[in-house]
Enzyme design. Structure first.
Site, PDB file in Angstrom:
ATOM      1  N   GLU A  74      46.204  42.419  52.568  1.00  0.00           N
ATOM      2  CA  GLU A  74      45.584  42.144  53.861  1.00  0.00           C
ATOM      3  C   GLU A  74      44.358  41.251  53.731  1.00  0.00           C
ATOM      4  O   GLU A  74      44.135  40.348  54.556  1.00  0.00           O
ATOM      5  CB  GLU A  74      45.188  43.467  54.546  1.00  0.00           C
TER       6      GLU A  74
ATOM      7  N   LYS B  70      43.607  39.113  51.283  1.00  0.00           N
ATOM      8  CA  LYS B  70      44.033  37.761  50.909  1.00  0.00           C
ATOM      9  C   LYS B  70      44.376  36.954  52.157  1.00  0.00           C
ATOM     10  O   LYS B  70      43.897  35.821  52.330  1.00  0.00           O
ATOM     11  CB  LYS B  70      45.253  37.837  49.990  1.00  0.00           C
TER      12      LYS B  70
ATOM     13  N   ILE C  86      50.069  19.128  35.499  1.00  0.00           N
ATOM     14  CA  ILE C  86      50.217  20.266  34.604  1.00  0.00           C
ATOM     15  C   ILE C  86      51.553  20.986  34.792  1.00  0.00           C
ATOM     16  O   ILE C  86      52.116  21.499  33.839  1.00  0.00           O
ATOM     17  CB  ILE C  86      49.048  21.251  34.795  1.00  0.00           C
ATOM     18  N   GLY C  87      52.087  21.025  36.018  1.00  0.00           N
ATOM     19  CA  GLY C  87      53.377  21.695  36.184  1.00  0.00           C
ATOM     20  C   GLY C  87      53.732  21.985  37.622  1.00  0.00           C
ATOM     21  O   GLY C  87      54.653  21.403  38.175  1.00  0.00           O
TER      22      GLY C  87
ATOM     23  N   CYS D 232      46.574  36.257  44.019  1.00  0.00           N
ATOM     24  CA  CYS D 232      47.143  37.493  43.508  1.00  0.00           C
ATOM     25  C   CYS D 232      48.365  37.195  42.649  1.00  0.00           C
ATOM     26  O   CYS D 232      49.062  36.204  42.870  1.00  0.00           O
ATOM     27  CB  CYS D 232      47.564  38.409  44.655  1.00  0.00           C
TER      28      CYS D 232
ATOM     29  N   TRP E  48      49.666  38.284  30.811  1.00  0.00           N
ATOM     30  CA  TRP E  48      49.828  38.412  32.256  1.00  0.00           C
ATOM     31  C   TRP E  48      50.949  39.371  32.625  1.00  0.00           C
ATOM     32  O   TRP E  48      51.513  39.301  33.713  1.00  0.00           O
ATOM     33  CB  TRP E  48      50.041  37.030  32.869  1.00  0.00           C
TER      34      TRP E  48
ATOM     35  N   GLU F 193      41.333  22.642  30.470  1.00  0.00           N
ATOM     36  CA  GLU F 193      40.341  22.617  31.551  1.00  0.00           C
ATOM     37  C   GLU F 193      39.054  21.992  31.059  1.00  0.00           C
ATOM     38  O   GLU F 193      38.523  22.371  30.026  1.00  0.00           O
ATOM     39  CB  GLU F 193      40.061  24.044  32.036  1.00  0.00           C
TER      40      GLU F 193
ATOM     41  N   HIS G 267      41.032  24.082  41.706  1.00  0.00           N
ATOM     42  CA  HIS G 267      40.758  25.336  42.397  1.00  0.00           C
ATOM     43  C   HIS G 267      39.846  25.136  43.603  1.00  0.00           C
ATOM     44  O   HIS G 267      39.547  26.093  44.313  1.00  0.00           O
ATOM     45  CB  HIS G 267      40.152  26.349  41.425  1.00  0.00           C
TER      46      HIS G 267
END
Length: 760
Positions: free
Chosen positions: A23, A25, A438-439, A523, A568, A672, A701
């Site tokens: 919620e 987010k 990058i992808g 997330c 991850w 980076e 970002h």
């Protein structure tokens, strides 16, 4: 204990804040987009706080952490609390917009604001905003946020315990800028602000306050015992204050433990999952403290061995009192198993997500208070699950283990870097300063709709593939239009760079709703790695070869590396991490060989989490880096010298792993460098790095679009450290979170900047 505060018995160190259905987010992103106002955003936040606190009390906790809620990041919240935002954001008028400007950058009042750096929170996959302290920075207390949340909790009848990043950890994680001294040198000054904070909390009749000091379990500090003694002796000596609870986690307290125990604070939190209780026996001052025992794992999802945990708690009788807790905040795990109806019953019985961990804490506190028989049924269920897990056939694949032994024994080396460079130049006639990305490319609404339609059965697999192919064709056309030299397929078929692979590998379970906050509104759903890993069939070849069929320019095969897949994921805890890494590496190795056989000339194996898994203590780091490098080489050494291997690393402090980055021996390393202003390149050179490198020339970002001159300046700065024949030009990370318009303009500027330098 030196105050009249009543010891609590059951708690957690913090809780997730993104919402069980994400919620927060959604609300934050709507606020950023101007679709809701501040009042609507704050209403969502207040509801989440209220529901979280109520659930914790209902579960049986008698002390509830507050002020763990955040609109973006708790370290950034602390910078606001102590008045440590940099001058460039202080001019943003609205306090919430000022906060987001520090986190994300953007244009405010016609002025462009560059965000603060971001890096990983110790050895987790959570990212924090790095505070900046310049020579003119001064501290001042701004307690409005915590006072508002305390007022809400009080109205709800919550036994609230406000939580803050401790002053030592805050300064240890901050960055000196503008020639300022190391931030830790300002500890006495910051301790005065915390003393003022304690007085404010005392005025609100707060009984307990928690200061998080995880830096004390690391060796980041030269003199931890001295810093602890001075700081907490000072704060503990205050006559008007709440009882102080210093929480440590992610490892074992060593030198700092006796010093902390000798100060007048009332409670110490220890991580008994990552550490042991042995050191406590040598500290007699524990007899004067409440010991908050972190026996329930706050960052992995395996069910607690209740019998073993209760036995550990029984050994802590030297303490004045014992409270049961999670080892760290449950921020790092999903909300609840109840949101996962598709987990098979055997696997489900091995697991505990956030809500289940809270129940475990309450059960153990009851068992500690009333005796083992009070939770006999819960212990029996725990023991049965542990026994069943040990005997499950999915945990062992002899064929995989034998193949790994054979390959490692024969060596995981490629040809020399120079020989590879010559072979690749013959195969890939690229210009100097080759441009690429990058992808990932933006995950459009059409992509999300197609994925949802496939999941609900509205479309079949053939229609889904048709839609993804259309997205790939659009991305290839965009890249050719802006003039990039090496293309990617954009990854529209991938929900996440780890989960996508986990869904296709044996030994993994991918959750449906196991969302965990990575940073801000971002997330992820870490998959559960529970057994031996094997690749039943190729995972990416059809998508990459389709993209390559659309263009004469080379298209990179895009894979995630073994260390990052481990970092991850929620990883099995019943064998050494290195063994699991080699199993994942074997699966990636097989994929690289299949991509090469399909005619793909460039393969990128991303390892952004290489630094993330680095142990917190120096004595453990070399062993980790050895197997991490070997796992990468196992995954990439099956291809010919003429196949160019790329890797990518992002958003970490790279200094401690620079040597390992060089040892990966990738042909091209993108890394980076935008927020850190190319600082990493000098470190790479010092480590003897001599392969090609693509330092990120702009920060993806942030929603801001960099100008040609800005990117050109970054490239010229990079050329001071890297010769032109070894320099690649790329953003600093994937473009998944950006809009197509932002990406298009940014890449046009990137290509133009590279062209200007080529033509100079």
């Amino acid at each position: 204990m030196s105050t009249t505060a009543v010891p609590f018995t059951a708690t957690i160190l913090g809780s997730p804040r993104i919402g069980p259905n994400r919620e927060l987010k959604r609300a934050v992103e709507k606020y950023w987009a101007g679709r809701i106002d501040r009042g609507q955003l704050e209403s969502v936040a207040a509801t989440l706080r209220r529901d979280t606190w109520a659930s914790l009390v209902a579960a049986g906790l008698d002390s509830v952490p507050v002020n763990t809620f955040s609109f973006y990041d708790q370290v950034l919240d602390t910078a606001v609390l102590v008045g440590a935002l940099p001058a460039r954001v202080r001019g943003v008028g609205d306090d919430l917009d000022r906060y987001f400007a520090a986190a994300r950058g953007g244009v405010y009042g016609g002025e462009e604001v560059v965000p603060l750096e971001m890096t990983k929170w110790f050895d987790t996959n959570y990212h924090y905003i790095v505070p900046e302290l310049g020579p003119d920075a001064s501290f001042s207390l701004n307690p409005d946020k915590v006072l508002k949340e305390l007022e809400e909790a009080c109205a709800q009848g919550i036994p609230a315990r406000p939580v803050f990043i401790g002053p030592i950890t805050f300064l240890a994680l901050s960055k000196a800028v503008g020639g300022a001294e190391a931030p830790i040198g300002r500890l006495a000054e910051l301790a005065d602000i915390y003393a003022e904070l304690l007085g404010v909390l005392a005025d609100q009749d707060v009984s307990w306050v928690q200061f998080d000091e995880p830096v004390l379990v690391t060796d980041m500090l030269d003199n931890p015992a001295e810093l602890v003694e001075h700081t907490y002796a000072r704060l503990g000596a205050l006559t008007r204050r709440p009882a102080i609870f210093v929480a440590t986690y992610f490892g074992e307290l060593t030198d700092a433990l006796p010093a902390l125990a000798q100060t007048p604070i009332e409670a110490i939190g220890v991580d008994l999952v990552a550490g042991s209780a042995d050191a406590l026996t040598a500290v007699p001052e524990i007899s004067d403290k409440l010991l908050v025992a972190g026996v329930v794992d706050g960052r992995n999802i395996w069910r607690t061995d209740l019998d073993g945990a209760l036995s550990t708690l029984a050994t802590l009788d030297r303490a004045n009192a014992v409270a049961v807790s999670t080892s760290c905040s449950t921020l790092h795990v999903p909300y609840t198993l109840e949101a996962e109806p598709d987990i098979d019953s055997a696997l489900r019985s091995w697991l505990a997500f956030g809500n289940e961990k809270v129940t475990e804490v309450a059960d153990l506190a009851r068992g500690l208070r009333d005796g083992r028989d009070a939770i006999a049924r819960e212990i029996e269920a725990s023991n049965a699950a542990i026994t069943a897990r040990k005997g499950d056939r999915r945990l062992t694949n002899a064929q995989v283990r034998n193949r790994i032994s054979s390959i490692v024994a024969s060596g995981v080396q490629r040809g020399s870097a120079e020989r590879r460079r010559v072979a690749q130049q013959d195969r890939l006639p690229l210009p100097v300063l080759p441009t690429t990305t990058i992808g990932s490319y933006p995950q459009t609404s059409d992509i999300r709709i197609a994925r949802a339609d496939l999941r609900t059965g509205k479309i079949d697999a053939a229609e889904y593939e048709r839609r993804m192919n259309a997205e790939i064709a659009d991305v290839i056309e965009l890249q050719e239009r802006v003039g990039l030299d090496v293309l990617v397929h954009g990854e529209p078929e991938r929900n996440d760079m780890v989960q996508y692979f986990a869904e296709q590998l044996d030994g993994f379970f991918a959750t449906q709703n196991g969302w965990v906050q990575s940073y801000g509104s971002r997330c992820v759903r870490p998959p559960i790695l529970y057994g031996d890993v094997a690749r039943p069939e190729p995972m990416t070849v059809r998508w990459i070869t389709y993209a390559q069929s659309l263009t004469d320019k080379p298209v990179k095969g895009m894979l995630t590396g073994p260390v990052t897949i481990l970092a991850w994921s929620f990883v099995r805890d019943d064998q050494p991490l290195a063994d699991t890494a080699f199993q994942v590496a074997l699966a990636i190795r097989d994929e690289t060989v299949d991509l090469q056989s399909a005619g793909i000339a460039i393969i990128q194996v991303d390892e952004p989490a290489l630094r993330e898994l680095l142990p917190l203590r120096s004595e453990d780091k070399d062993a980790y880096l050895r197997w991490a490098v070997e796992a990468f080489r196992l995954s990439t050494s099956g291809v010919a010298d003429s196949t160019q291997i790329h890797t990518h690393l992002c958003y970490s402090e790279f200094g401690e792993v620079i040597g390992a980055i060089a040892d990966l021996d990738a042909d091209v390393t993108s890394i980076e460098a935008a927020r850190s202003h190319m600082e990493v390149l000098g470190d790479l050179n010092a480590a003897g790095f001599s392969n090609s490198v693509g330092p990120g020339v702009y920060d993806i970002h942030s929603p801001r679009v960099p100008g040609v001159e800005e990117i050109e300046a970054s490239l010229r700065e990079a050329l001071k450290a890297v010769p032109v024949e070894r320099l690649w030009v790329n953003p600093d990370c994937g473009l998944k979170t950006r809009t197509t318009d932002e990406v298009t303009e940014s890449l046009k500027h990137l290509v133009a900047a590279a062209a200007k330098i080529r033509d100079a």
